[in-house]
Design an enzyme around this catalytic site. Sequence first.
Site, PDB file in Angstrom:
ATOM      1  N   ASP A 187      26.428   3.089  36.200  1.00 31.72           N
ATOM      2  CA  ASP A 187      25.162   2.435  36.533  1.00 31.72           C
ATOM      3  C   ASP A 187      25.172   1.057  35.890  1.00 31.72           C
ATOM      4  O   ASP A 187      25.960   0.788  34.984  1.00 31.72           O
ATOM      5  CB  ASP A 187      24.001   3.274  35.980  1.00 31.72           C
ATOM      6  CG  ASP A 187      22.641   2.681  36.361  1.00 31.72           C
ATOM      7  OD1 ASP A 187      22.403   2.473  37.560  1.00 31.72           O
ATOM      8  OD2 ASP A 187      21.829   2.406  35.460  1.00 31.72           O
ATOM      9  N   SER A 188      24.274   0.188  36.356  1.00 24.54           N
ATOM     10  CA  SER A 188      24.177  -1.140  35.742  1.00 24.54           C
ATOM     11  C   SER A 188      23.648  -1.060  34.313  1.00 24.54           C
ATOM     12  O   SER A 188      23.833  -1.995  33.539  1.00 24.54           O
ATOM     13  CB  SER A 188      23.258  -2.025  36.571  1.00 24.54           C
ATOM     14  OG  SER A 188      21.983  -1.445  36.664  1.00 24.54           O
ATOM     15  N   CYS A 244      23.614   3.540  40.616  1.00 23.32           N
ATOM     16  CA  CYS A 244      22.800   2.329  40.773  1.00 23.32           C
ATOM     17  C   CYS A 244      22.604   2.039  42.270  1.00 23.32           C
ATOM     18  O   CYS A 244      23.575   1.982  43.027  1.00 23.32           O
ATOM     19  CB  CYS A 244      23.559   1.184  40.097  1.00 23.32           C
ATOM     20  SG  CYS A 244      22.917  -0.452  40.392  1.00 23.32           S
ATOM     21  N   GLU A 285      11.567  -1.370  31.111  1.00 25.38           N
ATOM     22  CA  GLU A 285      12.332  -1.604  29.881  1.00 25.38           C
ATOM     23  C   GLU A 285      11.420  -2.036  28.732  1.00 25.38           C
ATOM     24  O   GLU A 285      11.733  -1.823  27.565  1.00 25.38           O
ATOM     25  CB  GLU A 285      13.440  -2.630  30.133  1.00 25.38           C
ATOM     26  CG  GLU A 285      14.300  -2.219  31.317  1.00 25.38           C
ATOM     27  CD  GLU A 285      15.785  -2.290  31.098  1.00 25.38           C
ATOM     28  OE1 GLU A 285      16.241  -3.234  30.446  1.00 25.38           O
ATOM     29  OE2 GLU A 285      16.501  -1.395  31.595  1.00 25.38           O
ATOM     30  N   CYS A 327      15.552   2.459  43.286  1.00 26.40           N
ATOM     31  CA  CYS A 327      16.022   1.881  42.021  1.00 26.40           C
ATOM     32  C   CYS A 327      15.818   2.961  40.969  1.00 26.40           C
ATOM     33  O   CYS A 327      14.758   3.598  40.938  1.00 26.40           O
ATOM     34  CB  CYS A 327      15.220   0.624  41.667  1.00 26.40           C
ATOM     35  SG  CYS A 327      15.617  -0.040  40.033  1.00 26.40           S
ATOM     36  N   HIS A 368      15.127   2.917  37.965  1.00 29.49           N
ATOM     37  CA  HIS A 368      14.025   2.752  37.016  1.00 29.49           C
ATOM     38  C   HIS A 368      12.671   3.200  37.581  1.00 29.49           C
ATOM     39  O   HIS A 368      11.769   3.526  36.837  1.00 29.49           O
ATOM     40  CB  HIS A 368      13.885   1.276  36.614  1.00 29.49           C
ATOM     41  CG  HIS A 368      14.895   0.821  35.610  1.00 29.49           C
ATOM     42  ND1 HIS A 368      16.227   0.723  35.899  1.00 29.49           N
ATOM     43  CD2 HIS A 368      14.766   0.420  34.317  1.00 29.49           C
ATOM     44  CE1 HIS A 368      16.870   0.279  34.824  1.00 29.49           C
ATOM     45  NE2 HIS A 368      16.010   0.085  33.856  1.00 29.49           N
TER      46      HIS A 368
END
Lengths: 275, 275
Positions: free
Chosen positions: A10-11, A73, A153, A185, A187
């Site tokens: 993943d990124s 990702c 984040e 995504c 997140h």
Amino acid sequence: MSNQPIGIFDSGIGGLTVATQVRKYCPGEEIIYFGDTARVPYGTKSARIVCQFSYQNTRFLLQFRPKLVVIACHTASCLATDYLKQEFPSLVLVDVLKPSVEKALNHTRSGRIGVIGTTATINSKRYQMSLESANNSIRVYATACPLFVPLVEEGWIDNQVSREIASIYLRPLKQKKVDTVILACTHYPLLRKVIAGVLGDGVRLIDPSEEVAAQVAAHLRRGAANRSSVGRGRLRLYFSDCSPRLKKVVRLFLGQTKVTIKELKPDFLPEVFNV
Amino acid sequence: MSNQPIGIFDSGIGGLTVATQVRKYCPGEEIIYFGDTARVPYGTKSARIVCQFSYQNTRFLLQFRPKLVVIACHTASCLATDYLKQEFPSLVLVDVLKPSVEKALNHTRSGRIGVIGTTATINSKRYQMSLESANNSIRVYATACPLFVPLVEEGWIDNQVSREIASIYLRPLKQKKVDTVILACTHYPLLRKVIAGVLGDGVRLIDPSEEVAAQVAAHLRRGAANRSSVGRGRLRLYFSDCSPRLKKVVRLFLGQTKVTIKELKPDFLPEVFNV
């Protein structure tokens, strides 16, 4: 083959939502997770650089001789899957695009599907094309939500600011009366409450991490490639950068209080750029 | 020496505010700007990786044989200046920390100074230590504002969301009644109106880009190192990644309608990670 690990890249740390599901579906498997925290995010960058980073991440995982590699990702899944298939023709690659699309098509009643993701994911039009080519009566409405990743984040997953940003980004989808929205995504599932609050109860939110894990499990079953050892497999985490906040954010994603992380020691200083 | 260019590097496009000032103060000079857009941002990452990236960026600029190199990024200035001085002992390096600190000390009346920057900049405590060691009666209040960079890159520089985020981040500085605030990130001057709106007219905002340029000009004068050629020097822009949005954001920073950008063609795929 069967005792080799599953690789996931993943990124950054978002793909841990996928890793968690893979552990649930395949509890006996060893998992190697690589998060490219040194170069995160990918979602604001070009297809060329995302391909290059994804290639390097796959090379990193290949040293563990994985039986398959999951591209957790969405940005890399959209921009780099074809490139990786071409560069590593004998490697089994599982991306998050296909399971997301299948799940959304199964759930929609009105045929009006929303997709939210990073700028690169939305601009690639991969989700839009996959949905429409599966069923040409489907209408797809796609919107990039660039501030969602920094919001997560920052840990602002349910406050006034996150609600306001969500209401700005999601207004077009609400107006189009979609009944299903793909959270494209890793997140975004952490903002589920805020996103659902804006879109309303009638809209189904699609987080494909469970389907990705189900697909991995099915692949192993088909190939009789399940790990033979008894007991729970390890989840080993590797990151290209370990900031002081990393452990805190990893805990937020894994929901574990105790986390051990391997910090990579890059002993290289390559010439990265040339004119 | 005098006809060699000035090198400037930054984690991305923010350092163009510095490049613009250097052009104003030294109009005859050739400038090579390098923005590490492939790995931006730096402000959420570790000191080790910021040192490594800064080293690579400097190596990139060295191929143009610059007479000096400006570290336009506050995060790199705080975390990597000492490391770069050690690795490149004969190179003249100008960072943004010292001019910011001097300007703030000149402006404060109450001795209560605020510093806002990325998480890495604030956690490094470099600003706090530099201010306090220059004058031990100074009180420093430092706050990280992680959402400011994504806000600017989203172009939300003056809306309800940016005002609300600014009011949350800046509340502690307001309570401490600072009279001077260092904008210790190259993106923050673009949020000047919103930041000033929250802090009030009595608070002076310090953007060091002009002082950095003045310091570069003074250095060239002292060493009689000004470019001898007549006419305006070129500003050449290099980026490690050129996303579709890059030109738009570069224009936002340079205020020019026509921008020519050199896209780097990396012909490398280094092994970046090893266990």
